[in-house]
Scaffold this active site. Structure first.
Site, short mmCIF file in Angstrom:
data_model
loop_
_atom_site.label_atom_id
_atom_site.label_comp_id
_atom_site.label_asym_id
_atom_site.label_seq_id
_atom_site.Cartn_x
_atom_site.Cartn_y
_atom_site.Cartn_z
CG ASP A 166 38.34 36.46 40.80
OD1 ASP A 166 39.18 35.61 41.14
OD2 ASP A 166 38.27 36.92 39.64
CG HIS A 211 44.26 34.94 42.02
ND1 HIS A 211 43.74 36.21 42.03
CD2 HIS A 211 43.29 34.15 41.52
CE1 HIS A 211 42.51 36.20 41.54
NE2 HIS A 211 42.20 34.95 41.22
CG ASP A 270 46.49 38.56 40.69
OD1 ASP A 270 46.56 37.48 41.33
OD2 ASP A 270 46.24 38.61 39.47
CD GLU A 312 43.68 33.59 37.83
OE1 GLU A 312 43.19 32.77 37.02
OE2 GLU A 312 43.16 34.70 38.05
CD GLU A 313 41.75 37.92 38.01
OE1 GLU A 313 41.48 37.71 36.81
OE2 GLU A 313 41.01 37.56 38.95
#
Lengths: 422, 422
Positions: free
Chosen positions: B133, B100, B102, B167-168
């Site tokens: 991340d 991801h 984001d 995703e977050e």
């Protein structure tokens, strides 16, 4: 006709006038900062009564710097205090008759069946914010003085009628009257007691607790320390302290009260993300203070009690709960139940109503705490309003009780202040 | 030189290029709603690699109405998904490489020692939101594909590189790839695992509890019921449920995890006045979900557990705690530890690092839950980022690990997809 009969007759004849006055007071919408209009009505009434009228806006270093000053504001322009003095002939006992004109906010409007300032009368009750707390009581005071004036006699002692601001926010209005020099041999405050007599009033003060934790991701919450879980221990500990404090109470005035001096935790908030471990919880509460203790002693007891939390959980050793005293504060008040004004009030209550009054301790503070503790004027709280309706939606007062209270107070004034020439 | 040596050599020669790419990705500041710039960089990179590029903004009834759709928004314009496909020659196993773009908000800026998007390198670490991340992992994927392309061979199976949004916030980006038809024989997601291999990922979902009390004045708090005190019982009960749920876990993958599936109460709020009895407390939390259970089963267990509170305290009979499921949600994920991609990954990890990999269960969900549970693509999570730094201030990644991970993944791709003609 005896004086007693004349007073009752005068009150009956002036019932409409009294109701009109209350209606005007209520419609003046005197929330904090908006007391000017209602005080103007009071001034006009006192001038009609030929009292010596003193009007001033509280303020100044002496007030703001006073250790008993508590208010959410520091500026009182547009919020005058009004005092009217009926000078006695001399050699009599003086009395302060104190009532506040500020009202608490109306709250959720949806919970009101009518405009909160309608002053509408239904079935002998007038509805509206401030009817019960405590403009109805203020009208009783004014009617009592007027009834005595109608007797065409002169009292020996002075009557000092005080129409103050700021009671609901910590008493800065009454504190200002004390600093201006007003004092008397006793005081009577017609707060809403359901016509019970309250020789003692619970004091109270607000506190804010910070309970610390340690943040972590919720998926590995064992790597953090939840301030919410730690708060549970704090809540338990506060309940335990409340128990210890109340077990000390032996005064029979508190016999029927389940918890004479509660510690109420009213607000809680903590955390900012559902899946993070909460690292700070803030709780706000109100600590009830007994007339037998000082505010400082009560503060010290809560503070040291919370230091003891480290014995319950070692976490609190390095992360002590912090206590902040903030916002409103009411001193406790107390008068000896054998005080002469108490006796006079009980006698005249029985004379008018032909029954024993209920004498209790009040679960909340009034400006009587300041009058007694700071002003040196022992105070009794006794008024016509409905205790349960104070601060609630659809607040109301039973109109009859305003006149009965006025009658009792008028008789007390004759006895207490004495009649010139008798 | 063997392929293994050539891959390593290529990665060494292109180290600067890899670091530059990560730097560009980080500086693109791709918080939710702001992913367009980073995706443009991804598109350009994929086009240079001659992959078939598919770019689209998620949306439409099929996505928004899908039972697995979870997001704080319903509108994704300006937030495109990007997929690049490297077609294989056929007769090989396909793989999805999913990452991801984001990033979570930077949080309290005072806690950052530098601009959160500086991409500054100190002692072999690059700092910045999204380094760990999981843009570092995404760069590993791109480098792995590029290294294979440099070998001048053709794979049998397809590589489907997915650069997703959301995703977050619950996985709407990956869900959209599934609905667009992307599927493969297995998937690899380089979320920050400290180069541990996670065949299982904890699912999670958010809930909100309403705990009721009854209002009263704090001075007569015994006339009310404190929702704060009732909440203490709810917190205790939730801790008990967590214990019961975790006692069931027997999988050795969870052996070293103190609480495999925590229930975290992250937020609490209640009351609006220190001297009123609090009549409502709202708590928000995150419930960990095991790969061995469905989200619905976990929901039902919490709900029925809370119904049982009336056995603890009769208050809850008439005032049950209500549960609301809201906000983000991540499906749990699981792949058989004996799955061929697991074996391949373990073998190549050992080949590159000459040590056994750590195989564990992850304490959080990833888009692997959706790929596996909804897309039918078994997924492994394995990446170069620093688990502890995800979502934290001063987030960083160790640059070396990006290249080691790329090497391991490249070798896996050769083994998994197969080489044409061999």
């Amino acid at each position: 006709m005896a004086r007693e009969g004349k007073i009752r007759e005068w009150l009956e004849q002036h019932r409409e006038r009294g109701i009109q006055l209350l209606e005007q007071f209520v419609r003046a919408r005197s929330t904090q900062g908006n007391e000017k209009d209602v005080q103007q009505l009071v001034i006009e009434e006192l001038e009609r009564m030929n009292l010596e009228v003193d009007v001033w806006e509280p303020g100044g270093k002496e007030l703001l710097g006073n250790p008993y000053f508590a208010s959410s504001r520091k500026e009182f322009s547009g919020s005058p205090n009004v005092v009217g003095v009926l000078k006695g002939a001399g050699n009599g006992r003086s009395i302060i008759l104190n009532g506040h004109v500020d009202v608490v906010p109306e709250g959720d409007l949806d919970k009101w069946e009518d405009d909160p300032y309608s002053a509408r009368i239904v079935d002998g009750k007038m509805f509206g914010r401030g009817t019960t707390d405590m403009k109805g009581g203020n009208v009783s005071l004014l009617l009592a003085i007027q009834a005595i004036q109608a007797l065409d006699i002169r009292l020996k002692g002075d009557i000092i009628f005080q129409s103050v601001v700021e009671e609901e926010s910590g008493g800065a209005g009454t504190l200002a009257t004390i600093l201006r020099g007003y004092q008397a041999d006793a005081a009577l405050i017609p707060e809403p007691t359901n016509m019970k007599i309250f020789p003692k009033q619970q004091g109270s003060m607000w506190f804010r607790l910070h309970v610390k934790g340690q943040s972590a991701h919720g998926g590995t919450r064992y790597e953090g320390v939840s301030a919410i879980e730690k708060s549970m221990k704090v809540v338990e500990s506060i309940l335990e302290l409340e128990k210890v404090r109340n077990e000390r109470v032996t005064d029979p005035l508190y016999e029927k009260i389940p918890i004479p001096f509660p510690i109420n935790l009213g607000k809680i908030s903590g955390g900012d993300w559902p899946s993070s471990v909460c690292d700070l919880v803030v709780m706000e509460g109100r600590m009830g203070v007994s007339p037998e203790e000082t505010m400082d002693a009560a503060k010290a007891e809560l503070e040291s009690w919370l230091v003891g939390l480290k014995e319950v959980d070692p976490w609190f050793e390095k992360h002590p709960v912090t206590v902040e005293w903030f916002g409103a504060r009411w001193l406790p008040g107390s008068i000896d139940v054998e005080h002469e004004l108490m006796k006079t009030l009980v006698v005249n209550y029985k004379r008018v109503l032909d029954e024993e009054p209920i004498i209790e301790a009040s679960p909340w503070g009034t400006d009587g705490g300041l009058l007694t503790g700071v002003g040196g004027t022992p105070s009794i709280v006794f008024g016509p309003g409905v205790t349960e309706m104070a601060h609630f939606s659809n607040e109301y007062i039973e109109l009859d009780k305003i006149f009965i209270t006025a009658e009792i107070i008028a008789l007390c004034l004759l006895d207490w202040c004495g009649v010139d020439g008798e």
